[in-house]
Design a protein around this motif. Structure first.
Motif, short mmCIF file in Angstrom:
data_model
loop_
_atom_site.label_atom_id
_atom_site.label_comp_id
_atom_site.label_asym_id
_atom_site.label_seq_id
_atom_site.Cartn_x
_atom_site.Cartn_y
_atom_site.Cartn_z
N VAL A 85 0.84 -1.21 0.00
CA VAL A 85 0.00 0.00 0.00
C VAL A 85 0.87 1.26 0.00
CG1 VAL A 85 -1.64 1.33 1.39
CG2 VAL A 85 -2.01 -1.11 1.02
N ILE A 86 1.93 1.27 0.80
CA ILE A 86 2.84 2.42 0.82
C ILE A 86 3.52 2.57 -0.54
CG2 ILE A 86 4.99 3.30 1.82
CD1 ILE A 86 4.03 2.18 4.51
N PHE A 87 3.90 1.46 -1.15
CA PHE A 87 4.51 1.50 -2.49
C PHE A 87 3.56 2.16 -3.49
CE2 PHE A 87 4.75 -0.62 -6.65
CZ PHE A 87 5.98 -0.17 -7.06
N ILE A 88 2.29 1.79 -3.44
CA ILE A 88 1.30 2.37 -4.37
C ILE A 88 1.16 3.87 -4.12
CG2 ILE A 88 -1.14 2.35 -5.02
CD1 ILE A 88 0.47 -0.02 -6.09
N PHE A 89 1.11 4.29 -2.83
CA PHE A 89 1.01 5.71 -2.51
C PHE A 89 2.22 6.47 -3.03
CE2 PHE A 89 -2.00 4.89 1.19
CZ PHE A 89 -3.09 5.49 0.56
N VAL A 90 3.41 5.96 -2.77
CA VAL A 90 4.64 6.64 -3.19
C VAL A 90 4.71 6.71 -4.71
CG1 VAL A 90 7.16 6.48 -3.20
CG2 VAL A 90 5.89 6.14 -1.08
N LYS A 91 4.32 5.64 -5.37
CA LYS A 91 4.33 5.63 -6.84
C LYS A 91 3.38 6.69 -7.38
CE LYS A 91 3.96 2.60 -10.74
NZ LYS A 91 4.38 1.35 -11.25
N GLY A 92 2.21 6.83 -6.78
CA GLY A 92 1.26 7.86 -7.21
C GLY A 92 1.79 9.26 -6.98
N ILE A 93 2.40 9.49 -5.82
CA ILE A 93 2.96 10.80 -5.52
C ILE A 93 4.10 11.13 -6.48
CG2 ILE A 93 4.29 12.08 -3.78
CD1 ILE A 93 2.55 10.65 -1.66
N ASN A 94 4.95 10.15 -6.76
CA ASN A 94 6.06 10.38 -7.70
C ASN A 94 5.56 10.70 -9.10
OD1 ASN A 94 8.01 10.06 -5.77
ND2 ASN A 94 8.41 7.92 -6.25
N SER A 95 4.49 10.04 -9.54
CA SER A 95 3.95 10.34 -10.88
C SER A 95 3.35 11.74 -10.92
CB SER A 95 2.92 9.30 -11.30
OG SER A 95 1.75 9.40 -10.51
N MET A 96 2.76 12.19 -9.81
CA MET A 96 2.24 13.56 -9.76
C MET A 96 3.38 14.56 -9.83
SD MET A 96 -0.97 13.23 -7.06
CE MET A 96 -0.24 14.44 -6.04
N LYS A 97 4.50 14.28 -9.14
CA LYS A 97 5.65 15.17 -9.17
C LYS A 97 6.24 15.24 -10.57
CE LYS A 97 7.22 14.84 -4.40
NZ LYS A 97 8.32 14.39 -3.52
N LYS A 98 6.30 14.09 -11.27
CA LYS A 98 6.86 14.07 -12.62
C LYS A 98 6.02 14.91 -13.57
CE LYS A 98 9.25 9.66 -12.40
NZ LYS A 98 9.29 8.27 -12.87
N LYS A 99 4.69 14.89 -13.40
CA LYS A 99 3.83 15.70 -14.25
C LYS A 99 4.07 17.18 -14.01
CE LYS A 99 0.10 12.34 -14.69
NZ LYS A 99 -1.27 12.00 -14.32
N GLN A 100 4.31 17.56 -12.76
CA GLN A 100 4.58 18.95 -12.45
C GLN A 100 5.92 19.39 -13.02
OE1 GLN A 100 4.29 19.20 -8.22
NE2 GLN A 100 2.05 19.24 -8.21
N GLU A 101 6.92 18.50 -12.98
CA GLU A 101 8.24 18.84 -13.49
C GLU A 101 8.26 18.84 -15.01
OE1 GLU A 101 10.85 15.98 -11.78
OE2 GLU A 101 10.70 16.81 -9.77
N ALA A 102 7.36 18.11 -15.65
CA ALA A 102 7.35 18.01 -17.10
C ALA A 102 6.92 19.30 -17.77
CB ALA A 102 6.43 16.87 -17.54
N ALA A 103 6.18 20.15 -17.08
CA ALA A 103 5.72 21.41 -17.65
C ALA A 103 6.59 22.56 -17.16
CB ALA A 103 4.26 21.63 -17.27
N PRO A 104 7.72 22.80 -17.82
CA PRO A 104 8.58 23.91 -17.38
C PRO A 104 7.94 25.25 -17.73
CG PRO A 104 9.46 22.95 -19.38
CD PRO A 104 8.28 22.10 -18.97
N ALA A 105 8.21 26.23 -16.92
CA ALA A 105 7.66 27.57 -17.15
C ALA A 105 8.44 28.26 -18.26
CB ALA A 105 7.74 28.38 -15.86
N ALA A 106 7.72 28.99 -19.08
CA ALA A 106 8.37 29.75 -20.16
C ALA A 106 9.11 30.93 -19.55
CB ALA A 106 7.32 30.23 -21.15
N PRO A 107 10.24 31.30 -20.12
CA PRO A 107 10.97 32.45 -19.56
C PRO A 107 10.13 33.72 -19.66
CG PRO A 107 12.00 31.66 -21.59
CD PRO A 107 10.92 30.70 -21.24
N ALA A 108 10.23 34.56 -18.64
CA ALA A 108 9.43 35.77 -18.58
C ALA A 108 9.87 36.81 -19.60
CB ALA A 108 9.48 36.36 -17.17
N GLY A 109 11.11 36.84 -19.94
CA GLY A 109 11.62 37.85 -20.88
C GLY A 109 12.88 37.36 -21.54
#
Length: 125
Positions: A85-109
């Motif tokens: 169960v902990i493995f499943i939770f950690v795997k889900g959290i890691n996949s959420m983190k990867k999705k956040q890291e996959a969308a880099p912010a465009a440079p402001a200027g």
């Protein structure tokens, strides 16, 4: 007085505070996982499997010498279920983190190099 000031510095460091928060959150998370295993997974999955194997009271199994191997088996099964169960939770959290890291912010200027290039070009004119 030196030891007290060193202790205050140690406690104020981020590492000690992060560790304290981690222990508290870990304890709370452990209670959630234990409840999930004991109240949801065991009645839904493990109990029917034990009934099918005709060992409903796994913890009560013992040998002639009084060794409670059933309790040990129950602890091992509980550990494996909790670890899964902990493995499943950690795997889900890691996949959420990867999705956040996959969308880099465009440079402001423009970057510093682009600005310097523009200044150079303007100076040439």
């Amino acid at each position: 007085m030196g030891m007290i000031s060193e202790f205050k510095e140690f406690i104020a460091k981020g590492n000690a505070m992060d560790l304290a928060v981690g222990v508290i959150i870990g304890g709370a998370f452990g209670a959630i996982v234990n409840s999930l295993v004991a109240d949801v997974i065991t009645p839904a999955l493990l109990n029917p499997a034990l009934k099918a194997a005709q060992v409903e009271d796994l913890a009560g199994l013992k040998t002639d010498g009084g060794i409670l191997y059933g309790k040990f088996l129950a602890a091992v099964i509980s550990f494996l279920v909790i670890a899964f169960v902990i493995f499943i939770f950690v795997k889900g959290i890691n996949s959420m983190k990867k999705k956040q890291e996959a969308a880099p912010a465009a440079p402001a200027g423009p970057t510093q190099e682009e600005l310097l290039t523009q200044i150079r070009d303007l100076l040439k004119k």
